[in-house]
Design a protein around this motif. Sequence first.
Motif, mmCIF file in Angstrom:
data_model
loop_
_atom_site.group_PDB
_atom_site.id
_atom_site.type_symbol
_atom_site.label_atom_id
_atom_site.label_comp_id
_atom_site.label_asym_id
_atom_site.label_seq_id
_atom_site.Cartn_x
_atom_site.Cartn_y
_atom_site.Cartn_z
ATOM 1 N N THR A 378 0.790 -1.242 0.025
ATOM 2 C CA THR A 378 0.159 0.001 0.033
ATOM 3 C C THR A 378 0.836 1.087 -0.014
ATOM 4 O O THR A 378 1.902 1.283 0.700
ATOM 5 C CB THR A 378 -0.916 -0.177 1.075
ATOM 6 N N ILE A 379 0.362 2.265 -0.675
ATOM 7 C CA ILE A 379 1.098 3.435 -0.590
ATOM 8 C C ILE A 379 0.232 4.630 -0.496
ATOM 9 O O ILE A 379 -1.037 4.608 -1.222
ATOM 10 C CB ILE A 379 1.958 3.740 -2.182
ATOM 11 N N GLU A 380 0.648 5.660 0.308
ATOM 12 C CA GLU A 380 -0.182 6.952 0.425
ATOM 13 C C GLU A 380 0.613 7.988 -0.026
ATOM 14 O O GLU A 380 1.759 8.107 0.270
ATOM 15 C CB GLU A 380 -0.630 7.143 1.811
ATOM 16 N N ILE A 381 -0.064 8.871 -0.870
ATOM 17 C CA ILE A 381 0.800 10.025 -1.305
ATOM 18 C C ILE A 381 -0.131 11.276 -1.376
ATOM 19 O O ILE A 381 -1.554 11.179 -1.848
ATOM 20 C CB ILE A 381 1.139 9.587 -2.831
ATOM 21 N N ASP A 382 0.224 12.511 -0.977
ATOM 22 C CA ASP A 382 -0.481 13.784 -1.056
ATOM 23 C C ASP A 382 -0.455 14.160 -2.482
ATOM 24 O O ASP A 382 0.556 14.078 -3.171
ATOM 25 C CB ASP A 382 0.084 14.574 -0.047
ATOM 26 N N LEU A 383 -1.664 14.896 -2.763
ATOM 27 C CA LEU A 383 -1.679 15.700 -3.903
ATOM 28 C C LEU A 383 -1.429 17.114 -3.586
ATOM 29 O O LEU A 383 -2.397 17.761 -2.726
ATOM 30 C CB LEU A 383 -3.102 15.652 -4.553
ATOM 31 N N ARG A 384 -0.576 17.549 -3.733
ATOM 32 C CA ARG A 384 -0.066 19.258 -3.654
ATOM 33 C C ARG A 384 -0.564 20.039 -4.804
ATOM 34 O O ARG A 384 -0.775 19.532 -5.904
ATOM 35 C CB ARG A 384 1.215 19.336 -3.448
#
Length: 903
Positions: A378-384
Amino acid sequence: DLHLLHYSSNCNHTHKRNNAGDADQVEVLNFQLDKQEYTVDESLSFDLPAAAKGKFLITVEKGGSIVHYETLNASMNPTRVNIKLRQEMAPTAYIHVHYIAAYKEHKSHRPLRLYGVQPIKVFAPETVLSPILDIPQEVRADQNFSLTVKEKNGKKMAYTIAIVDEGLLDITQFKTPQPWDFFFAKEALNIKTWDMYRDIFHRFFGEYTSLLAVGGDESILISPQAKAQRFKPAVKYLGPFVLEAGKTATHTVQINDYVGSVRAMVIASSGQAFGSTQKTSKVVKPLMLYATLPRVLSPGETLKLPVTVFAMKDNIKNVTVEATCLNADVFKNGNTKNLTFSKIGEKDIFFDMETPMKTDMLKFEITARSGNETAKETIEIDLRIASPPVTTEESYAVSAAKSSTISYKPFGMAGTREAYLSLSSGIDVAFEPLADKLIKYPHGCLEQSVSSVFPQIYLHKMGLLSETQAMEFRQNLKALIQKLRQMQTSSGGFVYWPGYNSPNFWGTSYALHFLAEAKKLGYDVPDNMIKSALNYQFDAASKWTYPASGNNYYYGNQDLDQAYRLYGLAQAGKPNFGAMNKLRLYPKLTNTSKWLLASALLKVGEKDAADQLIKGVNYVVKDYREFGNTFGSQIRDQAIILNILLAKGDLTNAKKIVDDLSKHFNGKKLNYLNTQEISFSLMGFARFIEQTGAAGAEIPVEITANGKTLFNAELGNKPQRIKLDTKEVKDHQVVIKNKGRGQVFASIVQHGTPLRDETPATAGDLEMNVVFRDVTGAVKDFKKLVQGQEYSISVTVKHPGMRDDYENMALTLMVPAGCEIINTRLFRNISTGNTGQFDYQDMRDDRIYTYFGLKRGETKTFKFLVNASFEGSYWMPAIYAEAMYDGRVNAKSAGFWTAIEPK
């Protein structure tokens, strides 16, 4: 015989032997121990040398105390000494022998006194625990396995278990803790031994210093060279547990999404007994995958998600890989791919994706399946959003018994849009956007960190913060106090940037002012922080001297700096009367300095002196602006005077300053206000409302929008915040109906963040040029990059020479999401040539903040290195340079799209 010895414990000081070259040095008495290491209850034996008539004083000393002593008469034959060692002598004891000759009968050429010391180790078996850990040499990832713990001799113990990726431990050179070695390490002797013979007798055959001390601590060993690691670290922590005597404990553990080697560590204790053990185990899995993405992404960007699949066993042949985004539709060309393995190995696949047009955290789940084997990551990534947030404010005045229709149109991406109407009958200022600007200001120097929170203690008290700001207030307050602890030097002053050594004068006064006010309003502030800062300020005030050339830009408002320092000392209850009298006699005091000093004098009861100082002094402040020093300006100084008048209860004159200041807090003028101006003004506005709220006339007002009534009540001095609709990006109408006899002030405040800043390059009182180059040094347009290649970004800024020197400049560089910043501080063989060019640099995942100064006409170039890491199309954000305390000095490049393509 007369024997005078004195012992003193000094547990905070580590003593060392005098150098051999010292003039005053005792002659050593040599004695030989039978060994250097002993066990409790053993007998320590040694022979005292033959000596003429006199006495031996024998002591056993440990730490800061004497645990055993005895005296023996000297003999012409060696004298045997036997001492039984006790528990209290562990782990280190020092055997001291003093020989003191009979004074009247001393005829030898040897000194009247001899001295000897020998350290010994004393081992106490009952302080040792021997935990035994049993774990399989090989375990399967994502499946349960068991490990057992027991004590070798059946002792009761408490323990914890840690299972950690060995690659991570090697990178940090982490050794399994050895608590027994720590608590029972060789101890320094903290006893000073001296006598008074020098002051009593005058017959010396040997000289020695009056102070003798021995003992030292062990050093830490360096771990072996680190191993390379490939996967994300696995960390498991279990416990604490209590194991009863004679028992064995079994624990079930599972390690997920990991293959490699782990170290299992057990740390045990029981009273004053300690122990530890470790074992290494391999974590294996027939099928494994590894997926990676940039550290951040922006809306509307396209890229490829790389996934590496590992076949670790021969039975892995056909593999299906599925990539899923749990909260958005991002995979445009399918999210499932198949692989075939003919042997053990690894293969790469790529999934095409496009980020959604929203701000959110994306959650990915990648799964590989082959028969009964499954691997998942699993990967979590922010949308800036690669553009700064925008706040607009339009003010209106609605006369008595009149109506006014106001239009507004929401802007920004969905999820960032917000609009509200601020209403007040007493002050034409909307508080929330000002507080929001302080809180979200990206630069974290001392002054701006304090400014982000200081006004909130008053705004929160008056209920002038938004719901979100109010919820975050206490967290912000605690975070600031913690940051100030790290920025406070041993002298008590506060530095401007983390890592600096010299305190910043105005910043220290400002930080102390905040801490003292927060404490006064009931917030938890460490007393030692305030006490240390007060001591520093008192000393600095005492050392202050008159400016050599009066007050000008170069000398930086030094009298104002001293006046604010004295004001803070007086408010905190530690006035410096001498320094106040000295400053009072300075003939060139500015109006602001006079008001601050008068307030300090008034606080300590010197009313006559205060009245004399401000007799005939008005509230006028000359128009000026500092880039550093006290960060001063006309607006900031007027706000300081406003706060002083409110403290005096002079509401009449305070109202005049409020009316004058409020003109600067409307419309586009907000963009040019610095943090000092906003902070002191907000404090003054909030306190003004607090003191005038009860006396303000209440005016009946009705607000309607889109056919709905949003507000219909009496309006007082305290501003009312009415939320407006922003769902649709279209023109909205708001009707304000003033039913009373007084004037109503209304402001439409909007927040929003555009998807991208696509405006052209701009400049104001600053020149900036950006050049991109590849590894050969050739100039590139940076719109087409080769994956895996390094590029440099050179930003040149120039002072046009029309104004004074620029201090506290900030350069903000954000890189495309597909690029990785190369942190040159981690590599000795890479240099950008920026050393000495900047004052401070803050390097983050996707951006670099660089802070510097520019003298009149000066040019500086800053070079940054990036690696084009991820294939795709990304937005290169605009590069900004600005003076933090003068918004008129700024420059911005244009943003553009850039593509990273495979070799």
